[in-house]
Design a protein around this motif. Structure first.
Motif, PDB file in Angstrom:
ATOM      1  N   PRO A 146     -14.439 -21.421  -6.639  1.00 45.98           N
ATOM      2  CA  PRO A 146     -13.918 -20.659  -5.495  1.00 45.98           C
ATOM      3  C   PRO A 146     -12.822 -19.701  -5.935  1.00 45.98           C
ATOM      4  O   PRO A 146     -12.049 -19.998  -6.859  1.00 45.98           O
ATOM      5  CB  PRO A 146     -13.380 -21.742  -4.559  1.00 45.98           C
ATOM      6  CG  PRO A 146     -13.105 -22.918  -5.438  1.00 45.98           C
ATOM      7  CD  PRO A 146     -14.139 -22.871  -6.517  1.00 45.98           C
ATOM      8  N   MET A 147     -12.761 -18.544  -5.297  1.00 44.56           N
ATOM      9  CA  MET A 147     -11.738 -17.551  -5.610  1.00 44.56           C
ATOM     10  C   MET A 147     -10.676 -17.572  -4.521  1.00 44.56           C
ATOM     11  O   MET A 147     -10.985 -17.550  -3.330  1.00 44.56           O
ATOM     12  CB  MET A 147     -12.355 -16.157  -5.730  1.00 44.56           C
ATOM     13  CG  MET A 147     -13.350 -16.026  -6.866  1.00 44.56           C
ATOM     14  SD  MET A 147     -13.857 -14.307  -7.180  1.00 44.56           S
ATOM     15  CE  MET A 147     -12.375 -13.633  -7.928  1.00 44.56           C
ATOM     16  N   ARG A 148      -9.434 -17.616  -4.942  1.00 36.71           N
ATOM     17  CA  ARG A 148      -8.297 -17.625  -4.028  1.00 36.71           C
ATOM     18  C   ARG A 148      -7.346 -16.496  -4.405  1.00 36.71           C
ATOM     19  O   ARG A 148      -7.239 -16.130  -5.574  1.00 36.71           O
ATOM     20  CB  ARG A 148      -7.581 -18.973  -4.069  1.00 36.71           C
ATOM     21  CG  ARG A 148      -8.464 -20.145  -3.639  1.00 36.71           C
ATOM     22  CD  ARG A 148      -7.760 -21.476  -3.808  1.00 36.71           C
ATOM     23  NE  ARG A 148      -8.644 -22.580  -3.443  1.00 36.71           N
ATOM     24  CZ  ARG A 148      -8.752 -23.080  -2.214  1.00 36.71           C
ATOM     25  NH1 ARG A 148      -8.006 -22.573  -1.240  1.00 36.71           N
ATOM     26  NH2 ARG A 148      -9.572 -24.075  -1.950  1.00 36.71           N
ATOM     27  N   PHE A 149      -6.663 -15.974  -3.393  1.00 39.44           N
ATOM     28  CA  PHE A 149      -5.792 -14.831  -3.602  1.00 39.44           C
ATOM     29  C   PHE A 149      -4.437 -15.108  -2.952  1.00 39.44           C
ATOM     30  O   PHE A 149      -4.354 -15.755  -1.913  1.00 39.44           O
ATOM     31  CB  PHE A 149      -6.416 -13.565  -3.013  1.00 39.44           C
ATOM     32  CG  PHE A 149      -7.772 -13.254  -3.585  1.00 39.44           C
ATOM     33  CD1 PHE A 149      -7.896 -12.488  -4.729  1.00 39.44           C
ATOM     34  CD2 PHE A 149      -8.922 -13.747  -2.985  1.00 39.44           C
ATOM     35  CE1 PHE A 149      -9.140 -12.218  -5.268  1.00 39.44           C
ATOM     36  CE2 PHE A 149     -10.177 -13.478  -3.506  1.00 39.44           C
ATOM     37  CZ  PHE A 149     -10.292 -12.707  -4.651  1.00 39.44           C
ATOM     38  N   GLY A 150      -3.394 -14.586  -3.574  1.00 39.92           N
ATOM     39  CA  GLY A 150      -2.052 -14.893  -3.108  1.00 39.92           C
ATOM     40  C   GLY A 150      -1.289 -13.727  -2.531  1.00 39.92           C
ATOM     41  O   GLY A 150      -0.118 -13.883  -2.158  1.00 39.92           O
ATOM     42  N   GLU A 151      -1.920 -12.534  -2.422  1.00 40.08           N
ATOM     43  CA  GLU A 151      -1.164 -11.378  -1.964  1.00 40.08           C
ATOM     44  C   GLU A 151      -2.092 -10.346  -1.346  1.00 40.08           C
ATOM     45  O   GLU A 151      -3.151 -10.042  -1.889  1.00 40.08           O
ATOM     46  CB  GLU A 151      -0.413 -10.761  -3.150  1.00 40.08           C
ATOM     47  CG  GLU A 151       0.726  -9.856  -2.777  1.00 40.08           C
ATOM     48  CD  GLU A 151       1.607  -9.556  -3.975  1.00 40.08           C
ATOM     49  OE1 GLU A 151       2.794  -9.924  -3.962  1.00 40.08           O
ATOM     50  OE2 GLU A 151       1.099  -8.943  -4.937  1.00 40.08           O
ATOM     51  N   PHE A 152      -1.712  -9.827  -0.191  1.00 39.14           N
ATOM     52  CA  PHE A 152      -2.441  -8.700   0.390  1.00 39.14           C
ATOM     53  C   PHE A 152      -1.441  -7.716   0.978  1.00 39.14           C
ATOM     54  O   PHE A 152      -0.286  -8.055   1.260  1.00 39.14           O
ATOM     55  CB  PHE A 152      -3.472  -9.159   1.435  1.00 39.14           C
ATOM     56  CG  PHE A 152      -2.895  -9.762   2.687  1.00 39.14           C
ATOM     57  CD1 PHE A 152      -2.637  -8.978   3.807  1.00 39.14           C
ATOM     58  CD2 PHE A 152      -2.645 -11.124   2.768  1.00 39.14           C
ATOM     59  CE1 PHE A 152      -2.119  -9.531   4.963  1.00 39.14           C
ATOM     60  CE2 PHE A 152      -2.149 -11.692   3.925  1.00 39.14           C
ATOM     61  CZ  PHE A 152      -1.874 -10.892   5.029  1.00 39.14           C
ATOM     62  N   HIS A 263      -4.297  -7.840  -3.682  1.00 40.36           N
ATOM     63  CA  HIS A 263      -3.652  -7.544  -4.964  1.00 40.36           C
ATOM     64  C   HIS A 263      -3.813  -8.726  -5.916  1.00 40.36           C
ATOM     65  O   HIS A 263      -3.622  -9.883  -5.533  1.00 40.36           O
ATOM     66  CB  HIS A 263      -2.172  -7.228  -4.758  1.00 40.36           C
ATOM     67  CG  HIS A 263      -1.947  -5.871  -4.176  1.00 40.36           C
ATOM     68  ND1 HIS A 263      -1.440  -4.817  -4.901  1.00 40.36           N
ATOM     69  CD2 HIS A 263      -2.206  -5.384  -2.937  1.00 40.36           C
ATOM     70  CE1 HIS A 263      -1.382  -3.742  -4.121  1.00 40.36           C
ATOM     71  NE2 HIS A 263      -1.830  -4.057  -2.924  1.00 40.36           N
ATOM     72  N   VAL A 264      -4.181  -8.407  -7.150  1.00 44.35           N
ATOM     73  CA  VAL A 264      -4.383  -9.415  -8.192  1.00 44.35           C
ATOM     74  C   VAL A 264      -3.581  -8.991  -9.415  1.00 44.35           C
ATOM     75  O   VAL A 264      -3.740  -7.867  -9.901  1.00 44.35           O
ATOM     76  CB  VAL A 264      -5.875  -9.555  -8.562  1.00 44.35           C
ATOM     77  CG1 VAL A 264      -6.052 -10.560  -9.689  1.00 44.35           C
ATOM     78  CG2 VAL A 264      -6.695  -9.962  -7.340  1.00 44.35           C
ATOM     79  N   LYS A 265      -2.725  -9.869  -9.895  1.00 46.66           N
ATOM     80  CA  LYS A 265      -1.899  -9.559 -11.066  1.00 46.66           C
ATOM     81  C   LYS A 265      -2.618  -9.997 -12.337  1.00 46.66           C
ATOM     82  O   LYS A 265      -3.154 -11.095 -12.420  1.00 46.66           O
ATOM     83  CB  LYS A 265      -0.543 -10.245 -10.957  1.00 46.66           C
ATOM     84  CG  LYS A 265       0.384  -9.581  -9.942  1.00 46.66           C
ATOM     85  CD  LYS A 265       1.772 -10.215  -9.972  1.00 46.66           C
ATOM     86  CE  LYS A 265       2.762  -9.382  -9.150  1.00 46.66           C
ATOM     87  NZ  LYS A 265       2.356  -9.174  -7.762  1.00 46.66           N
ATOM     88  N   ALA A 272      -5.247  -3.409  -7.342  1.00 45.28           N
ATOM     89  CA  ALA A 272      -5.439  -3.399  -5.888  1.00 45.28           C
ATOM     90  C   ALA A 272      -6.926  -3.204  -5.576  1.00 45.28           C
ATOM     91  O   ALA A 272      -7.593  -2.367  -6.202  1.00 45.28           O
ATOM     92  CB  ALA A 272      -4.615  -2.287  -5.248  1.00 45.28           C
ATOM     93  N   TYR A 273      -7.421  -3.958  -4.595  1.00 46.02           N
ATOM     94  CA  TYR A 273      -8.828  -3.880  -4.187  1.00 46.02           C
ATOM     95  C   TYR A 273      -8.900  -3.670  -2.675  1.00 46.02           C
ATOM     96  O   TYR A 273      -8.338  -4.466  -1.913  1.00 46.02           O
ATOM     97  CB  TYR A 273      -9.574  -5.167  -4.562  1.00 46.02           C
ATOM     98  CG  TYR A 273      -9.592  -5.444  -6.043  1.00 46.02           C
ATOM     99  CD1 TYR A 273     -10.639  -4.999  -6.841  1.00 46.02           C
ATOM    100  CD2 TYR A 273      -8.540  -6.137  -6.644  1.00 46.02           C
ATOM    101  CE1 TYR A 273     -10.642  -5.240  -8.208  1.00 46.02           C
ATOM    102  CE2 TYR A 273      -8.532  -6.383  -8.003  1.00 46.02           C
ATOM    103  CZ  TYR A 273      -9.588  -5.922  -8.784  1.00 46.02           C
ATOM    104  OH  TYR A 273      -9.583  -6.161 -10.133  1.00 46.02           O
ATOM    105  N   LYS A 274      -9.554  -2.588  -2.273  1.00 47.59           N
ATOM    106  CA  LYS A 274      -9.767  -2.367  -0.840  1.00 47.59           C
ATOM    107  C   LYS A 274     -10.613  -3.510  -0.299  1.00 47.59           C
ATOM    108  O   LYS A 274     -11.617  -3.894  -0.890  1.00 47.59           O
ATOM    109  CB  LYS A 274     -10.463  -1.031  -0.605  1.00 47.59           C
ATOM    110  CG  LYS A 274     -10.615  -0.672   0.869  1.00 47.59           C
ATOM    111  CD  LYS A 274      -9.291  -0.295   1.510  1.00 47.59           C
ATOM    112  CE  LYS A 274      -8.856   1.077   1.077  1.00 47.59           C
ATOM    113  NZ  LYS A 274      -7.636   1.534   1.773  1.00 47.59           N
ATOM    114  N   TRP A 275     -10.195  -4.037   0.840  1.00 42.37           N
ATOM    115  CA  TRP A 275     -10.800  -5.257   1.390  1.00 42.37           C
ATOM    116  C   TRP A 275     -11.469  -4.935   2.719  1.00 42.37           C
ATOM    117  O   TRP A 275     -10.813  -4.529   3.669  1.00 42.37           O
ATOM    118  CB  TRP A 275      -9.707  -6.310   1.545  1.00 42.37           C
ATOM    119  CG  TRP A 275     -10.127  -7.609   2.169  1.00 42.37           C
ATOM    120  CD1 TRP A 275     -11.357  -8.159   2.195  1.00 42.37           C
ATOM    121  CD2 TRP A 275      -9.259  -8.514   2.850  1.00 42.37           C
ATOM    122  NE1 TRP A 275     -11.331  -9.363   2.849  1.00 42.37           N
ATOM    123  CE2 TRP A 275     -10.044  -9.604   3.263  1.00 42.37           C
ATOM    124  CE3 TRP A 275      -7.895  -8.514   3.148  1.00 42.37           C
ATOM    125  CZ2 TRP A 275      -9.504 -10.677   3.970  1.00 42.37           C
ATOM    126  CZ3 TRP A 275      -7.364  -9.586   3.842  1.00 42.37           C
ATOM    127  CH2 TRP A 275      -8.166 -10.657   4.242  1.00 42.37           C
TER     128      TRP A 275
END
Length: 517
Positions: A146-152, A263-265, A272-275
């Motif tokens: 699973p992919m998880r993200f910590g910032e938008f 946003h992925v560091k 940055a990826y448009k969502w």
């Protein structure tokens, strides 16, 4: 010849573009590219694996994501996989791609099969729908889990007047023009479960001194939400929706926020990826500075606290908040539906604020009275029947609930007028619930007219109540009702519902346009 038209589709308004008598839905993105399963490894110095398939990615303006492939993606089931419309094997799988025109990277999440064709002597192809799509300049990390993200990040374009942006100082003489901009300091707010940052930006010519025949400067701002723990995209979508609803309350406008970015560091690099994802996007103009009940100048120091309060109370009160926002999403309601929707929300809010395990003094007395009456019944069968009939007799009626809620809102309303308004709300609700609409023999048009007036007043009070609950000061609320540039219409609505003295609408008591300190 081109023109704009509108259609209703499943209760959701979408724009069309008319061209030479034909119509098609406008797209947020429509571009061809190569696509493959995300878990497949890329050969060294290749931008796509040999198993990639060409296709067309389409995303409409409400975030419906559709991938139409010219072939089929490789699976263990072979060509017959095209006929598997259930897509049971898609759980946890993602489709990666690279777009032909922009050279951007794509990742599609939460897939569903959508159309296709199997042919033993021709072209077999398939299509997919996706709930989420990320598009950026760099491929996302390859993983089977699973992919998880910590910032938008939320682009606040369109909210410039609410934010009171205007830091570009322009000076002009007969022979010269100069512009000076000093960017405002970014602000970081501490919040439960992470932090929130308000970042200011300026868009203009590239760095350095140069000549040009045209210059454009644009000031902008973004909100960046950083989570303490990374979460899946569905959780982030819920939180983004909370920001959308909050800005409806703060601006009194259903303007749709721009598409956010994830946003992925990667080391020191921030990609940055448009969502894109499915969401309702009402067609509304950006809010004007004179229409909004609040502005960022007023809330700047407390904005993080207001966001935190909104999120916690939205969770605590649930339908007590979102049943009001349900009528603020750009959708049309029948008058009866709009009215009872807000009444349901107010009842839910009152029940949450005054739960059964914390009864008021009046409720406790009524409960004791009911118990005394039931104890006087001797027959067990009759006592059981009476207990069932009177089990909710101690609860306040709708009139009392509406009065309790609105009499606590600090906007200087006369309590007797609030009581009369609450009584009429209960009467109208009863007529809708028990008589289908108005009582038999009464004029329906007259009933609907009154119901619309009452609903408009109810919406103003409900909106003000929620703002008060999340921490907007009484001074700001009173300015919005009585002194803002557009307060006259709001006051007239309240006066027509009996909540204000009509004398207040006369010029001597009219709007001054003054702003709160």
């Amino acid at each position: 010849m081109e023109g704009n038209a509108e259609v209703l589709n499943g209760g959701c308004r979408r724009r069309r573009l008319a061209r030479n008598g034909t119509e098609h839905f406008m797209a947020a993105l429509e571009e061809r590219g190569l696509f493959w399963w995300h878990h497949e490894l890329l050969p060294e110095r290749h931008f796509a694996p040999d198993t990639s398939v060409s296709g067309l990615l389409k995303i409409d303006e409400e975030g419906r994501i559709k991938l139409e492939l010219d072939g089929r993606l490789h699976t263990d089931k072979g060509p017959m996989s095209v006929l598997d419309h259930a897509g049971a094997d898609l759980e946890g799988r993602r489709i990666e791609g690279i777009l032909k025109g922009s050279n951007k990277r794509v990742l599609l999440f939460d897939l569903m099969k959508h159309g296709g064709q199997f042919s033993s002597n021709g072209l077999s192809f398939e299509g997919y729908l996706a709930m989420h799509c990320l598009i950026g300049e760099h491929p996302l990390p390859r993983t089977d889990g699973p992919m998880r993200f910590g910032e938008f990040e939320i682009d606040l374009t369109g909210l410039e007047e609410w934010m009171r942006l205007g830091s570009i100082e322009i000076s002009r003489t007969e022979t010269t023009i100069s512009a000076v901009h000093e960017r405002q300091s970014n602000i970081e707010y501490a919040m439960a479960g992470g932090k929130l940052a308000l970042n200011y930006q300026i868009y203009g010519p590239f760095l350095g001194k140069h000549r040009n025949r045209k210059v454009e400067l644009r000031e902008a701002a973004v909100l960046r939400r950083t989570l303490a723990e990374p979460r899946p995209l569905d959780d982030l979508r819920m939180e983004f929706g909370l920001f959308e609803d909050l800005f409806v309350l703060l601006t009194d406008c259903e303007y749709s926020l721009k598409w956010p970015s994830i946003h992925v560091k990667d080391g020191d690099t921030d990609w940055a990826y448009k969502w894109y994802f499915l969401r309702l996007r009402p067609e509304a103009d950006p809010p004007r500075y004179y229409e909004s009940p609040t502005n960022l100048v007023q809330l700047r120091d407390r904005f993080g606290d207001i966001v935190s309060s909104w999120m916690s109370k939205r969770e605590e009160f649930g339908p007590g908040f979102y049943l009001y926002l349900a009528v603020r999403r750009g959708m049309k309601f029948y008058p009866e539906h709009r009215f009872v929707n807000m009444i349901w929300g107010l009842e839910a809010l009152h029940r949450k604020q005054q739960p059964d395990d914390a009864p008021t003094e009046a409720e406790a007395k009524m409960k004791a009275k009911v118990a005394r009456i039931i104890d006087q019944v001797e027959a067990a069968k009759d006592k059981k029947w009476l207990e069932k009939r009177l089990r909710n007799a101690h609860e306040p009626n709708l009139e009392q609930r509406v009065f309790d809620l609105f009499s606590g809102v600090p906007i200087k309303l006369d309590s007797e007028r609030v009581r009369a308004f609450a009584t009429r709300c209960q009467q109208l609700r009863n007529e809708i619930s028990h008589f289908g609409s108005q009582r038999h023999g009464h004029d329906y048009q007259k009933f609907v007219h009154e119901l619309s007036n009452m609903s408009d007043a109810l919406a103003i009070l409900y909106h003000t109540l929620i703002l008060h609950e999340i921490g907007i000061e009484a001074e700001i609320l009173c300015w919005w009702i009585y002194e803002s540039p557009v307060s006259f219409q709001r006051m007239r609505t309240l006066a027509e519902a009996g909540l204000l003295d009509p004398e207040m609408l006369k010029p001597a008591h009219g709007s001054t346009g003054a702003k709160p300190a």
